[in-house]
Scaffold this active site. Structure first.
Site: not given
Length: 763
Positions: A729-730
């Site tokens: 998700t980063c």
């Protein structure tokens, strides 16, 4: 004599060719905080170079490291033998970091042509040099305080006029001035327009506050841009309103199954291949022996139509087709038939392209991905959020002992204040469960739902506006929100406002309305009392995640960490003990798990505990917590903010590929086909799975943010066919294994999204 760095001393050199430069590094002032475990440990690296910084280095020296200070004092002297005409001095400030690489805090580049010669009182004065960023993504602030002067040389006549009265001035030559102008005047930015203020958030990012309209923005305003009305701002609000009104709850969502047949293009008039026996003059022929595709499958025959196009006859099924059967994959791998009149071929460079014989055109895009009729019906969602939502709404009963409606009259110019006073003054929260009747001052209209929807939209933009200091943007983007730990400094009545916001959120849920706001994942977890884990950290603060993950996998004994953290608040650094006596408890391999847990609790829970309790107090007055807990954290986001129409074509157009994947790769085509077959909720859950939120930025997928700034949605080839997809998700990245069939990909993808926490599909 002290060591002289730089150029070697040359015998017989003419006077003035080289000079001895003395550099006194005094201190740094208001440096940026980069170390998540406490204040920075800064040092200065001084480099003398000629020409290019990287290839022309002559000498490098370094100051000592000052521990835990954003205002370090070095007071160190260095001597350099330099050529003033073509040498440059570069000073870079770093934060020493033993977990990862040292963090960059800023630089100063000084040409040596106009450095003064030392005088009697030279070392009694200093100059402040503003720290500059290395790139637009560098977060720097503060300045270096130094004194520079050439030492007296008896061989060189002193022809320089004295400038003691100009000790606080910095001399710049014409070349530097021109460069500075070309760079937009970096050191001297234009003054802000009237009513504007420049601020820095907790993550070191500079933003600008317009006190006139009570708005914030990332870009620096200009006088010309603000002296006239700003249609762009109203346009953005209009676009945001349109997106907000298009969002809906899943119970009223129209899936692909509910769409009429008229939504799909008709192919009744498309051109079909000739049927066997239509023209007896057509003679079959066989492929050449050196045809790279090899012989036709058993029972197949190749013929040429009257218009010279080649078509194929399958005598097994007594059917004809434009597609060469040798190019088709096994039946269980097939993407489904092409539309009538289409043919798939392979270009000489190996890329697959498609021919439309109906319009005599070619394209790279698979036509089956453009038509939902070929993508198949929507797949029922296994977690059945719709059923949960319907049950939830059935349980939310309107009390019988309250009036028929709750009337609220507000002004658009003071919407937040009017709404706050009216709602927080209600003693019996059950009154807020009555039918909403909203009226804007000076406007005539009956509220049958539309006015209330407008009120929730406008109030959301006010309540969650970082200008008021109650919420702030997360560390990774500028569209997901988190509670501001310093909200009490910005607003003395902040707890009352958080209770008000909780009530508004409860009203939205109870009445089936939506809020125009999206929060970080830990916020939704705290709403339903679920524990926050290290995996939740990545999408919120990548620096924290990487550092804590390193500690988890290594022995932290050499880091000299204790159970205490330093945090900065409005320019002041304070130390907070994570447990009683934590400043004296070292972090070791034995207690690092406890340390990681406590740091996560401090980062997300303890700092905002009072604000969160006030918010939940207001929310649970209208929506009982036990009912809210039937949803997971991702479903809570959908409950509060709803589902929007996700433009798959925009998503596909703004996707990057890595690891061997490309837009025409068969696995990538299967991915987009699977996405088209999903209903709206499943698409939103997939977007949550990869990016951490179901929200699409206002300007589309091209403006997705990752941990390091703008970051496109990315699909990377990874793993074996037995593995499940995983998400970062980063970085908005989906690691997609090279599955051997469309159906395998589809099921693995759905399982990964449905059971993320079960097998750590997100890291």
């Amino acid at each position: 004599m002290a060591t002289v760095h730089g150029l070697p001393e040359m015998q017989g050199e003419a006077p003035g060719i080289t000079r001895i430069l003395k550099v006194r590094v005094l201190e740094g002032v208001s440096l940026a905080k980069k170390d998540i475990f406490g204040a920075s440990d800064p040092y200065v690296k001084i480099r003398l170079f000629r020409g290019d910084r990287d290839t022309g280095e002559i000498a490098t020296v370094q100051t000592k490291t000052i521990k835990k200070s954003l205002n370090p004092k070095w007071h160190e002297d260095f001597l350099f033998r330099v050529n003033p005409r073509d040498n440059t001095l570069l000073l870079e400030v770093f934060d020493e970091n033993r977990v990862t690489r040292d963090d960059f805090l800023g630089l100063v580049e000084i040409p040596l042509g106009n450095i003064p010669v030392e005088r009697e009182n030279t070392w009694d004065h200093h100059k402040d040099y503003i720290l500059r960023p290395r790139s637009t993504r560098s977060r720097v602030r503060g300045f270096l305080r130094m004194t520079l002067a050439y030492l007296q040389d008896e061989r060189i006549p002193d022809t320089e006029p004295r400038r003691e009265e100009e000790a606080d001035w910095e001399m710049v030559d014409a070349a530097e001035n021109a460069e500075r102008d070309a760079n937009g005047g970096h050191d001297q930015p234009p003054p802000l327009p009237v009513g504007w203020e420049e601020r820095t958030d907790a993550n070191g990012r500079v933003y600008f506050v317009d006190h006139t309209t009570r708005r914030t923005q990332w870009t620096r305003p200009t006088g010309a841009a603000t002296s006239l009305p700003q249609p762009s701002s109203s346009t953005q609000i209009s676009q945001a309103r349109t997106q907000f009104l298009a969002r809906r709850h899943i119970s009223v969502d129209d899936s692909l199954e509910g769409r009429g047949a008229s939504d799909s293009p008709s192919h009744s008039s498309t051109q079909q291949p000739p049927q066997p026996g239509q023209d007896a003059s057509q003679q079959p022929f066989v492929p050449a022996q050196d045809d790279p595709l090899g012989p036709l499958p058993p029972g197949w025959q190749m013929q040429r139509a009257p218009n010279s196009k080649i078509f194929f006859i399958d005598h097994n099924t007594r059917k004809t087709a434009w597609q060469d059967p040798r190019r088709q994959r096994q039946r269980f791998d097939d993407l489904g038939p092409l539309p009538a009149g289409w043919e798939q071929r392979v270009h000489q460079d190996g890329r697959v392209f498609f021919i439309d014989h109906n319009t005599h055109s070619t394209q790279w895009e698979d036509p089956r991905l453009q038509d939902q009729a070929f993508a198949g019906p929507a797949v029922p969602y296994s977690r059945d959020y719709k059923r949960k939502y319907d049950y939830f709404k059935w349980r939310l009963k309107k009390p019988s002992n309250i009036p028929n409606r709750f009337e609220l009259k507000v002004s658009r110019n003071s919407l937040l204040e009017d709404s706050y006073r009216a709602i927080i003054s209600v003693k019996n929260a059950d009154l807020l469960k009555a039918r909403l009747w909203i009226e804007f001052t000076g406007e005539t209209g009956l509220d049958y739902g539309g006015v209330a929807r407008e009120w929730f939209f406008l109030l959301s933009r006010e309540m969650f506006n970082p200008y008021y200091g109650l919420f702030e943007y997360s560390a990774t983007d500028n569209y997901t929100l988190q509670i501001n730990p310093d909200s009490g400094i910005c607003n003395e009545d902040h707890l009352s406002y958080f209770k008000f916001i909780g009530r508004v959120a409860g009203m939205a849920v109870f009445h089936g309305k939506l809020l125009d706001a999206f929060f970080i994942r830990p916020f939704y977890k705290m709403m339903i009392n679920k524990p926050i884990t290290l995996a939740d950290m990545e999408s919120v603060d990548s620096e924290y995640f990487n550092s804590l993950n390193w500690i988890k996998e290594n022995d932290p004994a050499d880091l000299d960490l204790t159970f205490a953290v330093d945090e900065e608040s409005f320019g002041q650094t304070k130390t907070t003990e994570l447990k009683p006596g934590g400043s004296n408890i070292p972090v070791t391999n034995a207690n690092k798990a406890e340390y990681i847990h406590i740091v996560i609790q401090w980062r997300f829970v303890n700092r905002i505990k009072r604000q969160m309790e006030a918010f939940m107090e207001g929310l649970t007055e209208l929506v009982p917590l036990d009912m809210l807990k039937i949803f997971d954290e991702n479903e809570v986001e959908l409950l509060l903010s709803g589902l929007g129409d996700i433009n798959v074509n925009d998503w596909k157009s703004n996707t990057a590929y890595r690891g061997g994947y490309h837009a025409n790769h068969i696995v990538v085509q299967w991915f987009w086909k699977a996405l088209l077959s999903f209903d709206t909720e499943m698409r939103a859950r997939l977007l949550q799975f990869v990016t951490g939120t179901s929200r699409v930025p206002m300007n589309g997928f091209a403006h997705l943010y990752g941990s390091n700034g703008p970051q496109l949605f990315t699909i990377e080839k990874w793993g074996s066919v037995d593995a499940f997809p995983r998400a970062h998700t980063c970085f908005n990245r989906l690691d997609l294994p090279p599955y051997d069939s469309y159906y395998t990909l589809k099921e693995k993808l759905r399982t990964a999204v449905d059971n993320t926490q079960g097998f750590e599909g997100v890291d």
